[in-house]
Design a protein around this motif. Structure first.
Motif, PDB file in Angstrom:
ATOM      1  N   VAL A 230       0.868  -1.191   0.000  1.00  0.00           N
ATOM      2  CA  VAL A 230       0.000   0.000   0.000  1.00  0.00           C
ATOM      3  C   VAL A 230       0.899   1.233   0.000  1.00  0.00           C
ATOM      4  CG1 VAL A 230      -1.958  -1.063   1.202  1.00  0.00           C
ATOM      5  CG2 VAL A 230      -0.100  -0.038   2.534  1.00  0.00           C
ATOM      6  N   ILE A 231       0.266   2.403  -0.093  1.00  0.00           N
ATOM      7  CA  ILE A 231       1.046   3.621   0.085  1.00  0.00           C
ATOM      8  C   ILE A 231       0.834   4.056   1.530  1.00  0.00           C
ATOM      9  CG2 ILE A 231       1.234   6.049  -0.585  1.00  0.00           C
ATOM     10  CD1 ILE A 231       0.547   5.092  -3.449  1.00  0.00           C
ATOM     11  N   GLY A 232       1.910   4.163   2.291  1.00  0.00           N
ATOM     12  CA  GLY A 232       1.752   4.445   3.722  1.00  0.00           C
ATOM     13  C   GLY A 232       2.804   5.399   4.248  1.00  0.00           C
ATOM     14  N   ASP A 260      -1.808  18.489   0.473  1.00  0.00           N
ATOM     15  CA  ASP A 260      -2.100  19.448  -0.604  1.00  0.00           C
ATOM     16  C   ASP A 260      -2.203  18.795  -1.977  1.00  0.00           C
ATOM     17  OD1 ASP A 260      -2.307  21.635   0.886  1.00  0.00           O
ATOM     18  OD2 ASP A 260      -0.293  22.423   0.497  1.00  0.00           O
ATOM     19  N   VAL A 261      -1.505  17.679  -2.176  1.00  0.00           N
ATOM     20  CA  VAL A 261      -1.499  17.048  -3.508  1.00  0.00           C
ATOM     21  C   VAL A 261      -2.467  15.865  -3.603  1.00  0.00           C
ATOM     22  CG1 VAL A 261       0.900  17.700  -3.963  1.00  0.00           C
ATOM     23  CG2 VAL A 261       0.404  15.477  -2.930  1.00  0.00           C
ATOM     24  N   CYS A 262      -3.184  15.586  -2.510  1.00  0.00           N
ATOM     25  CA  CYS A 262      -4.031  14.387  -2.499  1.00  0.00           C
ATOM     26  C   CYS A 262      -5.349  14.634  -3.237  1.00  0.00           C
ATOM     27  CB  CYS A 262      -4.301  13.959  -1.059  1.00  0.00           C
ATOM     28  SG  CYS A 262      -5.382  12.528  -1.004  1.00  0.00           S
ATOM     29  N   PRO A 263      -5.665  13.839  -4.258  1.00  0.00           N
ATOM     30  CA  PRO A 263      -6.902  14.073  -5.023  1.00  0.00           C
ATOM     31  C   PRO A 263      -8.182  13.735  -4.266  1.00  0.00           C
ATOM     32  CG  PRO A 263      -5.786  12.123  -5.834  1.00  0.00           C
ATOM     33  CD  PRO A 263      -4.877  12.725  -4.815  1.00  0.00           C
ATOM     34  N   THR A 264      -8.060  13.028  -3.141  1.00  0.00           N
ATOM     35  CA  THR A 264      -9.283  12.778  -2.366  1.00  0.00           C
ATOM     36  C   THR A 264      -9.283  13.585  -1.066  1.00  0.00           C
ATOM     37  OG1 THR A 264      -8.365  10.821  -1.283  1.00  0.00           O
ATOM     38  CG2 THR A 264      -9.571  10.438  -3.302  1.00  0.00           C
ATOM     39  N   GLY A 265      -8.282  14.408  -0.885  1.00  0.00           N
ATOM     40  CA  GLY A 265      -8.262  15.349   0.248  1.00  0.00           C
ATOM     41  C   GLY A 265      -7.942  14.724   1.589  1.00  0.00           C
ATOM     42  N   ILE A 266      -7.298  13.548   1.614  1.00  0.00           N
ATOM     43  CA  ILE A 266      -7.023  12.917   2.914  1.00  0.00           C
ATOM     44  C   ILE A 266      -5.571  13.175   3.350  1.00  0.00           C
ATOM     45  CG2 ILE A 266      -8.768  11.120   2.719  1.00  0.00           C
ATOM     46  CD1 ILE A 266      -6.480   9.172   1.930  1.00  0.00           C
ATOM     47  N   ASP A 267      -5.325  12.852   4.611  1.00  0.00           N
ATOM     48  CA  ASP A 267      -3.980  12.999   5.178  1.00  0.00           C
ATOM     49  C   ASP A 267      -3.429  11.580   5.381  1.00  0.00           C
ATOM     50  OD1 ASP A 267      -1.720  13.408   6.683  1.00  0.00           O
ATOM     51  OD2 ASP A 267      -2.603  14.995   7.920  1.00  0.00           O
ATOM     52  N   CYS A 276      -8.083   6.437   0.161  1.00  0.00           N
ATOM     53  CA  CYS A 276      -6.815   6.512  -0.584  1.00  0.00           C
ATOM     54  C   CYS A 276      -6.928   5.693  -1.869  1.00  0.00           C
ATOM     55  CB  CYS A 276      -5.670   5.978   0.274  1.00  0.00           C
ATOM     56  SG  CYS A 276      -4.136   5.859  -0.663  1.00  0.00           S
ATOM     57  N   ILE A 277      -6.722   6.341  -3.015  1.00  0.00           N
ATOM     58  CA  ILE A 277      -6.837   5.625  -4.302  1.00  0.00           C
ATOM     59  C   ILE A 277      -5.472   5.167  -4.816  1.00  0.00           C
ATOM     60  CG2 ILE A 277      -9.020   6.695  -5.007  1.00  0.00           C
ATOM     61  CD1 ILE A 277      -7.206   8.469  -6.894  1.00  0.00           C
ATOM     62  N   GLY A 278      -4.449   5.305  -3.994  1.00  0.00           N
ATOM     63  CA  GLY A 278      -3.123   4.801  -4.375  1.00  0.00           C
ATOM     64  C   GLY A 278      -2.487   5.534  -5.536  1.00  0.00           C
ATOM     65  N   CYS A 279      -2.671   6.870  -5.589  1.00  0.00           N
ATOM     66  CA  CYS A 279      -2.164   7.617  -6.754  1.00  0.00           C
ATOM     67  C   CYS A 279      -0.673   7.925  -6.659  1.00  0.00           C
ATOM     68  CB  CYS A 279      -2.942   8.918  -6.921  1.00  0.00           C
ATOM     69  SG  CYS A 279      -2.583  10.115  -5.633  1.00  0.00           S
ATOM     70  N   ALA A 280      -0.098   7.830  -5.464  1.00  0.00           N
ATOM     71  CA  ALA A 280       1.344   8.056  -5.233  1.00  0.00           C
ATOM     72  C   ALA A 280       1.759   9.532  -5.293  1.00  0.00           C
ATOM     73  CB  ALA A 280       2.206   7.223  -6.180  1.00  0.00           C
ATOM     74  N   ASN A 281       0.780  10.459  -5.401  1.00  0.00           N
ATOM     75  CA  ASN A 281       1.132  11.888  -5.379  1.00  0.00           C
ATOM     76  C   ASN A 281       1.855  12.245  -4.090  1.00  0.00           C
ATOM     77  OD1 ASN A 281      -0.006  12.415  -7.802  1.00  0.00           O
ATOM     78  ND2 ASN A 281      -1.711  13.647  -7.053  1.00  0.00           N
TER      79      ASN A 281
HETATM   80  S1  SF4 Z   1      -1.783   7.873  -2.516  1.00  0.00           S
HETATM   81 FE1  SF4 Z   1      -2.939   9.549  -3.461  1.00  0.00          FE
HETATM   82  S2  SF4 Z   1      -5.006   9.257  -2.644  1.00  0.00           S
HETATM   83 FE2  SF4 Z   1      -3.650   8.076  -1.316  1.00  0.00          FE
HETATM   84  S3  SF4 Z   1      -3.157   9.486   0.328  1.00  0.00           S
HETATM   85 FE3  SF4 Z   1      -1.528   9.650  -1.185  1.00  0.00          FE
HETATM   86  S4  SF4 Z   1      -2.164  11.369  -2.449  1.00  0.00           S
HETATM   87 FE4  SF4 Z   1      -3.973  10.732  -1.314  1.00  0.00          FE
END
Ligand code: SF4
Ligand code: SF4
Length: 447
Positions: A230-232, A260-267, A276-281
């Motif tokens: 996962v991204i953690g 700031d870069v999260c497309p779903t606005g989470i921390d 978390c959609i796993g976008c890796a931003n």
């Molecule tokens: S991987 Fe993308 S969606 Fe998940 S927390 Fe990071 S920025 Fe947000």
């Protein structure tokens, strides 16, 4: 108002505007998005054995897949195809989490690859977008609004046409485009409706589709475990967070770039979340910060929950075995039905009406011979009947075009005195080109 993602705790929406981000994953994803979009746009033009690569011809109830031709009778194969795709997705999710969502889902591909890019081009970076949103309506704001939404509609319309070309042949689609809509109003309404849905989704609904509508996102907690990639956020290394100047802090300088870069606005620092959609931003954003403050990259990274907690990792585990077995069972069943499938169907059916008639000392049963050529070429078929009754049919040989079908009336009769009870009429049909034989039978009924 406190909120956990773009949906506030009272159910209202906090519009997400993401800050610019650059880095290895952002670059790799953009390239991957363009490759997927090119494939999506080109597939309707690619032909194998003279037939479209993927084409679901709803109007003529036939579909083409990788050079093979199927008709409505083969539709059960779709069940195996879909269940195979589902188990593959389960398997990928168990191993690598939401790789699909962040890298290949059309929602992400078109939103990040096209629509958010248009928005960034017209309205500027996040800070300018916020200023524009707060400013009163003036000439500049109206012009930007019109340009942005005009481009959104153009792209929505293009995506909708490509989507339709998977269901309507390319020649037909091009003819629709060239002619007046009233000459093909059903297709036109479909095109307008699909364009409207795409526009609504990418212009406004966006991440809410992932957070509220998508069932796959909701299944994450059941499909993943502590060893899934996962991204953690590495809390052991990052906490306690503090200012750069704070000597007692962990690695996290609490800059909130990852938020700031999260497309779903989470921390991401709040732990693994369904949103978390796993976008890796957030990985690229945090790596950039770590570079700036001279600390090692990877405070936010691809890892398992066990990996982040420095516990032993397990690649092979019961759910991986289970999904692998289910995947191969599904593949075996699909292959069995695929290879068992005949290139034609020939069935003898009872004609509607009474099951038999008794006339002039003879019993007569009426049938219909139903033949379908399931190949992409013309084919010739011959028929042979066996059984105690005499079968009368207009012809014992027939030629059918690609996917053509025919119903041929036939009847069988025998002397009523010789009838000792029900028996079967056996039909043996042969494809003269391939030598393939299909046998079917039907009972001969009498008093
Ligand atoms: S991987 Fe993308 S969606 Fe998940 S927390 Fe990071 S920025 Fe947000
Ligand atoms: S980007 Fe990194 S350093 Fe900044 S708040 Fe997020 S985790 Fe902490």
């Amino acid at each position: 108002m406190q909120f956990k993602s773009s949906i506030r705790t009272d159910g209202s929406r906090e519009k997400v505007r993401i800050a610019d981000v650059a880095g290895r994953f952002t670059k790799a994803r953009q390239i991957f998005f363009y490759v997927l979009m090119v494939i999506y746009a080109l597939v309707p033009f690619i032909k194998v054995n003279g037939k479209p690569l993927i084409f679901i011809d709803i109007l003529h109830r036939q579909f083409f897949l990788f050079g093979f031709t199927y008709n409505a009778q083969d539709f059960y194969l779709v069940f195996f195809l879909l269940s195979g795709a589902l188990f593959t997705l389960f398997y990928i999710t168990a191993v690598a989490g939401r790789l699909w969502c962040g890298w290949a889902c059309p929602q992400t591909v078109f939103l990040e690859g096209v629509f958010r890019r248009i928005e960034r081009l017209v309205e500027g970076p996040k800070s300018e977008q916020l200023l524009l949103a707060q400013s009163p309506w003036n000439f500049k704001k109206i012009v930007k609004f019109i340009i942005k939404h005009f481009l959104f509609v153009i792209f929505a319309c293009a995506v909708s046409h490509i989507f339709l070309s998977y269901f309507v042949s390319m020649d037909e689609l091009l003819s629709f485009v060239r002619h007046n809509p009233h000459e093909h109003w059903v297709a036109f309404i479909w095109m307008i409706s699909i364009t409207a849905v795409i526009y609504f989704n990418y212009a406004w609904f966006r991440e809410q589709l992932c957070l509220i509508v998508c069932p796959y996102g909701k299944m994450q907690s059941a499909l993943t475990d502590d060893d899934t990639l996962v991204i953690g956020y590495d809390a052991l290394r990052g906490e306690p967070r503090g200012k750069v100047s704070d000597s007692s802090r962990g690695a996290c300088i609490n800059c909130r770039r990852c938020v700031d870069v999260c497309p779903t606005g989470i921390d991401i620092r709040n732990g693994l979340q369904l949103e978390c959609i796993g976008c890796a931003n957030c990985i690229d954003a945090c790596d950039e910060i770590m570079d700036k403050v001279g600390q090692a990259r990877g405070l936010v990274r691809y890892d398992s929950l066990n990996g982040l907690l420095k516990k032993p990792r397990h690649i092979l585990r019961p759910r991986i075995y289970l999904y692998t077995v289910l995947f191969f069972v599904g593949l075996a069943v699909f292959s069995f039905f695929l290879f068992k499938r005949h290139t034609f169907e020939a069935n003898i059916l009872r004609a509607p009406g009474i099951p038999y008639v008794l006339t002039e000392g003879k019993i007569r049963n009426q049938y219909l011979l139903h033949v379908i050529n399931k190949t992409a070429e013309k084919a010739k078929f011959t028929f042979k009947f066996s059984g105690e009754a005499n079968v009368i049919i207009p012809f014992l040989e027939i030629e059918l075009g690609s996917l053509e079908e025919k119903r041929i009336p036939a009847f069988a009769e025998m002397d009523a005195k010789k009838f000792k009870g029900q028996f079967n009429i056996i039909l043996t049909s042969t494809n003269t080109q391939t030598g393939e034989v299909v046998v079917s039978q039907i009972p001969f009924l009498g008093p």
